[in-house]
Design an enzyme around this catalytic site. Structure first.
Site, PDB file in Angstrom:
ATOM      1  CE1 TYR A 141      -4.064   1.618  -0.004  1.00 29.53           C
ATOM      2  CE2 TYR A 141      -3.032   3.167   1.457  1.00 29.53           C
ATOM      3  CZ  TYR A 141      -3.991   2.807   0.525  1.00 29.53           C
ATOM      4  OH  TYR A 141      -5.217   3.730   0.359  1.00 29.53           O
ATOM      5  CE  LYS A 154       3.745  10.565   2.244  1.00 26.22           C
ATOM      6  NZ  LYS A 154       3.580  12.259   2.529  1.00 26.22           N
ATOM      7  CB  SER A 162      -0.721  12.351   6.316  1.00 29.82           C
ATOM      8  OG  SER A 162       0.539  12.378   6.503  1.00 29.82           O
ATOM      9  CB  CYS A 189      -4.135  18.249   7.157  1.00 32.27           C
ATOM     10  SG  CYS A 189      -4.493  17.581   8.810  1.00 32.27           S
ATOM     11  CG  ASP A 203       2.277  14.169   0.024  1.00 32.02           C
ATOM     12  OD1 ASP A 203       1.988  14.851   1.088  1.00 32.02           O
ATOM     13  OD2 ASP A 203       2.953  13.343   0.103  1.00 32.02           O
TER      14      ASP A 203
END
Ligand code: OXD
Ligand code: MN
Length: 652
Positions: A265, A274, A316, A318, A341
């Site tokens: 995922y 990330k 994350s 928000c 991001d």
């Protein structure tokens, strides 16, 4: 092709020559008119081994030995390749077509694999103090997890040995940032998931162009990923193999290396995002003197035609994507999107901070995205998109909470687990962390400079979060150090992007808490040191769209109306005298926030109030957090900022 001439010229007898030829001929076979080769005795079913840089080849070989795949597929990033992977995933039941849209697909994951797993994410360094500050005795550290090199070695061997048996290892060469930009970095992800390949093709620049950069000797971040099943045991959901019990995400900054096991995922498996762009990225940035941040980048043009760029860090889920694609309600304003991001930012030789979006796509949270909240996203995502864990409709489309007005009469819905769903079902139709993975270039307001290899000039940095109480709509930092303090003391209500339950107000410094690649205190020092790099530092602000009134309702309408806040910020950048000092920072002078044409009444007194009791508690919570998590390592500048805030609040 191997060099046969070299073989024939080597002075061998005919017999040895012929034996050698047979061996080589065995290694090379024609299939579908293409030449295929082998690596470590494993067939390469796509791509050419000769195109691989020796360093990449060695990395692949080492991991073939470890993971023992049946075949190797070197990704070229082509449409043909993508189509064949899509077909494969359809056959395997991993994705289904969404015929209502053009080239869109729905993936349903194993319900045990739906979010980033922060508790299983580690940074591996010789000493723990390189990774995390030492928490107070008896307190659990909340600023990342450390793993010792020997423990990592055991964890990797245990999980990866033979984990790709019977399956294909995909080799994904990818670039974070425009290929060839001086601000970009390259990675190579090895994965056994076709879903990851298809998603990386959207989220990064992937394939042949990057292979060529690597062949020229470019350095790369090593990214190894396996879903960990079925080779390692029973698979409950064959269409989404994973090993949730043993999932682990590891980073080795010293080697620029990422190893991820057990989850297919999002942030756990699309390792450019990330793991690379933030965790390893922040360690590279620390070494090289720049910043890798969890920030959107937007361009905003005011009615006079003056354009500026703003970067903004929110935790994350928000609203980064919503802000990055905002449709301003204030007449004459235009917002264009550079990224939603991640921002990589560095000061250029003239002292201007410049940023690139290292990503190539948006991996946005679907629920809440609607024609009202983000019409631009809705215009972006209905072609060439992979949706994950959203609900599906009987007319071949998708549905999630927020899309109620978009569903035609008579259309029925299946929830993210594939069960019949109605608004009375008592559970959400789409998983709260369901996502769309869509190419950034499709965004109708993508900024013309979004792929500028030199990045865009940043004039202001925003920090923010979900703060239902006490925190005003906007306030301005007094100076750079105060701005760093505001970033360091960010707090926000938890969301579904990670495995947290309930709505806690969590400390999330710089919105980076889950993404620090190194010790938070060293990170703070790095941010503080930026003030020596330029005399033209961006101004820093804190924003909060989520404050609620005494009646429990949001005090601010948000979305396009946030342009009013950006307008005030831009006027501040022009040195307009529209701010007044408060103990926490500068807020708009009464009447200076442009509310003309706002459709609903806003209680600005409540929206901008700074309740003394609340801020005393806030200061106390920050003090406790620093004492427990950081102790004496806290940089002196931040300690002084806290002391000064406390004093200002006490004398309010
Ligand atoms: C994301 C996150 O996916 O922050 O962007 O979780
Ligand atoms: Mn994010």
């Amino acid at each position: 092709m191997p060099d046969l001439a070299a073989v024939s010229n080597s002075g061998k007898t005919f017999d040895t020559y012929s034996a050698e030829f047979t061996r080589i001929a065995k290694r090379w076979s024609h299939a579908n008119g293409r030449l295929y080769s082998q690596l470590r005795g494993v067939s390469v079913v796509n791509g050419s081994v000769q195109d691989l840089a020796p360093t990449v080849k060695a990395y692949v070989e080492e991991n073939i030995d470890l993971c023992q795949p049946e075949t190797v597929h070197i990704c070229d990033g082509s449409e043909t390749e993508n189509n064949s992977l899509v077909n494969l995933m359809v056959q395997q039941g991993t994705i289904t077509a969404l015929p209502k849209y053009q080239n869109c697909w729905l993936a349903r994951t194993n319900p045990a694999d739906t979010a980033r797993v922060e508790s299983k994410t580690f940074i591996c360094t010789e000493n723990q103090s390189e990774t995390i500050p030492t928490p107070k005795e008896g307190v659990k550290g909340a600023l990342g997890h450390w793993i010792a090199p020997t423990n990592m070695e055991v964890a990797v061997k245990e999980r990866f040995t033979g984990c790709m048996r019977g399956r294909t290892m995909y080799v994904i060469p990818f670039s974070m940032g425009p290929v060839g930009s001086p601000l970009s970095k390259i990675g190579v992800e090895l994965t056994d998931s076709a879903y990851v390949v298809a998603s990386m093709r959207i989220m990064t620049r992937m394939g042949q162009a990057v292979t060529q950069q690597l062949a020229k000797g470019a350095d790369f971040v090593k990214c190894l990923h396996s879903v960990g099943a079925p080779a390692n045991g029973f698979v409950e959901m064959p269409s989404w193999p994973c090993d949730p019990e043993r999932t682990i995400i590891l980073h080795v900054p010293k080697n620029n290396e990422i190893v991820s096991y057990g989850s297919g995922y999002g942030g756990n498996s699309l390792l450019g995002k990330k793991c690379f762009a933030l965790r390893i990225g922040s360690t590279i940035a620390h070494k090289e003197g720049w910043l890798a941040e969890h920030m959107l980048i937007l361009g905003i043009t005011n009615p006079k035609g003056q354009k500026r760029y703003i970067a903004a860090a929110f935790p994350s889920a928000c609203g980064k994507t919503n802000l990055a694609m905002m449709t301003p309600s204030l007449p004459g304003y235009k917002v264009e999107c550079v990224g939603d991001d991640i921002a990589w930012m560095r000061f250029d030789s003239s002292g201007q901070l410049r940023a690139i979006n290292p990503e190539n796509g948006f991996f946005g949270v679907a629920p809440g995205t609607s024609t009202k909240s983000n019409p631009i996203a809705m215009k972006t995502i209905f072609k060439n998109t992979v949706f994950t864990n959203v609900a599906s409709t009987s007319d071949g489309g998708v549905f999630w909470e927020g899309m109620e007005d978009d569903i035609p009469q008579g259309v029925t819905i299946k929830d993210w687990k594939g069960r019949k769903w109605t608004s009375e079902s008592g559970s959400p139709a789409a998983h709260p962390n369901s996502r769309f993975c869509t190419p950034a270039a499709q965004c109708p307001i993508i900024d013309p400079a979004w792929e500028d290899p030199n990045g865009v000039p940043i004039s202001a940095i925003l920090f923010g979060g979900r703060r239902p109480a006490g925190v005003p709509l906007v306030y301005e930092a007094r100076d750079w150090e105060h701005g760093v303090f505001i970033g360091a003391t960010m707090r926000s209500e938890s969301t579904a992007a990670a495995e947290h339950k309930g709505k806690l107000i969590m400390h999330d410094p710089f919105a980076m808490r889950p993404f620090f690649g190194y010790n938070f205190c060293h990170y703070l020092k790095h941010w503080l040191s930026m003030k020596n790099r330029s005399e033209r530092l961006p101004k820093i602000y804190h924003v909060n769209w989520f404050r609620k009134g005494a009646n429990g309702k949001f005090l601010w309408p948000g979305f396009g109306e946030n342009s009013r806040v950006l307008d005030w910020i831009l006027r501040r950048l022009d040195n307009e005298d529209c701010a007044m000092e408060t103990p926490i920072g500068n807020i708009p002078k009464p009447g200076s926030l442009n509310l003309t044409g706002l459709k609903e009444d806003v209680n600005t007194d409540e929206l901008f109030s700074i309740p003394k009791d609340f801020w005393r508690e806030e200061v106390f919570a920050i003090e406790k957090y620093f004492q427990e998590q950081v102790g004496l390592e806290l940089p002196e500048e931040i300690r002084q900022q806290l002391k000064a805030l406390k004093k200002r609040v006490d004398t309010m």
